[in-house]
Design a protein around this motif. Sequence first.
Motif, short mmCIF file in Angstrom:
data_model
loop_
_atom_site.label_atom_id
_atom_site.label_comp_id
_atom_site.label_asym_id
_atom_site.label_seq_id
_atom_site.Cartn_x
_atom_site.Cartn_y
_atom_site.Cartn_z
N LYS A 150 0.85 -1.20 0.00
CA LYS A 150 0.00 0.00 0.00
C LYS A 150 0.88 1.25 0.00
CE LYS A 150 -0.90 -1.64 4.29
NZ LYS A 150 -1.17 -2.21 5.41
N PRO A 151 0.31 2.41 -0.30
CA PRO A 151 1.12 3.65 -0.23
C PRO A 151 1.70 3.82 1.18
CG PRO A 151 -1.05 4.08 -1.19
CD PRO A 151 -1.08 2.68 -0.69
N VAL A 152 2.91 4.34 1.24
CA VAL A 152 3.62 4.44 2.53
C VAL A 152 2.83 5.27 3.54
CG1 VAL A 152 5.08 6.36 1.68
CG2 VAL A 152 5.88 4.94 3.58
N GLN A 153 2.09 6.29 3.06
CA GLN A 153 1.32 7.11 4.01
C GLN A 153 0.22 6.30 4.69
OE1 GLN A 153 1.86 7.67 0.73
NE2 GLN A 153 0.36 9.11 -0.11
N GLU A 154 -0.32 5.30 3.96
CA GLU A 154 -1.34 4.42 4.57
C GLU A 154 -0.69 3.60 5.68
OE1 GLU A 154 -4.48 4.74 4.06
OE2 GLU A 154 -4.04 6.24 2.52
N ALA A 155 0.51 3.10 5.42
CA ALA A 155 1.23 2.31 6.42
C ALA A 155 1.51 3.16 7.66
CB ALA A 155 2.53 1.77 5.84
N VAL A 156 1.94 4.41 7.44
CA VAL A 156 2.24 5.31 8.57
C VAL A 156 0.97 5.56 9.38
CG1 VAL A 156 2.99 7.65 9.23
CG2 VAL A 156 4.22 6.39 7.44
N LYS A 157 -0.15 5.77 8.69
CA LYS A 157 -1.41 6.05 9.39
C LYS A 157 -1.86 4.85 10.21
CE LYS A 157 -3.55 8.53 5.98
NZ LYS A 157 -4.67 9.17 5.31
N GLU A 158 -1.69 3.65 9.64
CA GLU A 158 -2.07 2.45 10.38
C GLU A 158 -1.20 2.27 11.63
OE1 GLU A 158 -2.05 -1.03 7.90
OE2 GLU A 158 -3.56 -0.14 6.56
N MET A 159 0.09 2.55 11.47
CA MET A 159 1.01 2.35 12.60
C MET A 159 0.73 3.30 13.74
SD MET A 159 4.45 1.94 10.35
CE MET A 159 5.65 1.71 11.63
N THR A 160 0.24 4.50 13.41
CA THR A 160 0.05 5.51 14.45
C THR A 160 -1.42 5.71 14.80
OG1 THR A 160 0.07 7.17 12.69
CG2 THR A 160 2.14 6.81 13.85
N PHE B 74 8.59 14.87 8.13
CA PHE B 74 9.71 15.60 7.51
C PHE B 74 10.04 14.97 6.17
CE2 PHE B 74 10.12 15.89 12.08
CZ PHE B 74 10.43 17.23 12.32
N GLU B 75 10.23 15.77 5.13
CA GLU B 75 10.66 15.26 3.83
C GLU B 75 12.08 15.73 3.58
OE1 GLU B 75 11.00 14.38 -0.48
OE2 GLU B 75 11.65 16.10 0.68
N ALA B 76 13.02 14.78 3.47
CA ALA B 76 14.42 15.11 3.22
C ALA B 76 14.95 14.30 2.05
CB ALA B 76 15.25 14.85 4.48
N ILE B 77 14.19 14.30 0.95
CA ILE B 77 14.60 13.60 -0.27
C ILE B 77 14.64 14.59 -1.44
CG2 ILE B 77 14.06 11.75 -1.91
CD1 ILE B 77 12.47 10.43 0.48
N GLY B 78 13.54 15.33 -1.61
CA GLY B 78 13.48 16.30 -2.70
C GLY B 78 12.64 15.80 -3.86
N LEU B 79 11.59 15.02 -3.56
CA LEU B 79 10.70 14.52 -4.61
C LEU B 79 9.26 14.90 -4.29
CD1 LEU B 79 12.09 10.88 -5.04
CD2 LEU B 79 12.41 12.82 -6.61
N ALA B 80 8.54 15.38 -5.31
CA ALA B 80 7.15 15.79 -5.11
C ALA B 80 6.32 14.66 -4.50
CB ALA B 80 6.55 16.23 -6.45
N THR C 193 7.19 12.15 -2.53
CA THR C 193 7.40 11.91 -1.10
C THR C 193 6.93 13.11 -0.25
OG1 THR C 193 9.74 12.38 -1.60
CG2 THR C 193 9.15 10.10 -1.13
N MET C 194 6.87 14.29 -0.88
CA MET C 194 6.32 15.45 -0.16
C MET C 194 4.82 15.23 0.10
SD MET C 194 8.39 18.51 -2.08
CE MET C 194 10.19 18.49 -2.03
N VAL C 195 4.12 14.73 -0.92
CA VAL C 195 2.69 14.44 -0.76
C VAL C 195 2.50 13.33 0.27
CG1 VAL C 195 0.60 13.61 -1.92
CG2 VAL C 195 2.11 15.26 -3.07
N ALA C 196 3.36 12.31 0.22
CA ALA C 196 3.26 11.21 1.19
C ALA C 196 3.47 11.73 2.61
CB ALA C 196 4.27 10.11 0.86
#
Length: 374
Positions: free
Chosen positions: A248-258, A266-272, A274-277
């Motif tokens: 699943k999208p990583v943001q879904e995984a983060v939401k489930e975990m928390t 924090f976004e420290a990659i520089g990609l649109a 991952t910013m949305v995620a």
Amino acid sequence: DTLGKTITCLAAIAWKTNSSLSLEEVQVEPPKAGEGRIKMISTGICGSDDHAIKGIIPLKYPFIPGHEGAGIVESIGEGVSSVKPGDKVLTLIVPQCRECSACLNPKGNFCEKQDILPSSGLMLDGTSRFTCKGEKIYHSFRTSTFSEYTVVPEISVVKIDAAAPMDKICVISCEVPTGYGAAVHSAKVTPGSTCVVFGLGGIGSAIVMGCKAFGASRIIGVDINEEKFPRARALGVTDCLNPSNLKKPVQEAVKEMTGIGVDFAFEAIGLAETMVAAWDSCHVSHGVCIIIGVSPPNSKFSLSAQTVSTGRTLKGVCLGDYKTKDCFPQLVTAYLQNKINIDPLITHQLPFDQLHKAFELYHAGKTIRCVLLF
Ligand code: APR
Ligand code: ZN
């Protein structure tokens, strides 16, 4: 004695987009009014230098890269008062002129005299101090630290404590304020809070240290390179996620975990993407999304408009919102007083002439920060 004379020395030049750097003999002119010439002692290789070499941050070619530098002032031009020959200094990718609308505002730090976005590749008077084989060479960010000597405007350099260890203190010129500062100074991470950090490179690692130092109870680290996970865990990451292994999208995984979403993302990659995620990972009510990564010139992201009005905050942060000339010497002092630990952020140190090896290690994802020593 080099005073008032042109210095011939070794520097790395990016001749054209995406080519490997070449080590060349360059001529470095003496500083003009309002400038200082610096003998470099150490410089880090930052994601932004790689962005510049690849053309993701567009600069004028040929140029000398590098901004995360520590050195000693060799000479100063007319009217320079804040540094003198012999002073230990850090170079500043974002200057502090103290006169522009950004500097005069108590918030923010993106001085109007910066030379990143857009970049002229020239000193404030519109000329360059470097030549190679008779050709004009451009500066990068008015710092150009991949050179044994460089010339910088007085507003782009700051004196630091004479006790600072010059072989590592360069990371306080970018990695530490950018990452650690984003967590402790911009976001002001709160005790017991939940955080997610996208990108576990140099900047991401420094963010993790900041989240941990300010008492976050859970720090989720996201990276596609699992080699970054053990070190990230050692710095304070409690859970590691590799988006390429998730169904699943990583943001879904983060939401489930928390349960609902994190307090700080924090976004420290520089990609649109991952910013949305990062945005979608935030708590719907009070979540704060901090964007640090620098993305390519034409990249855009779109957010579901309904996700904005519920209370989340989206904030871009450059160098931890620190006014660079005022605050970086304080960070150096905090390090000397054992209040911040920068040592885990430096994984490699190599002599400057082994720059190619250093970039190979960086591109292979093996380094957090490789510091080049002159
Ligand atoms: N998803 C997750 N992680 C990714 C992705 C992705 N799609 N793409 C790259 N990464 C990871 C890399 O594996 C690496 O660990 O992001 C990390 C980036 O770290 P570095 O290359 O060390 O760069 P760093 O110096 O930390 O800078 C990161 O901040 O200052 C800005 O311009 C800089 O945009 C850059 C960002
Ligand atoms: Zn940097």
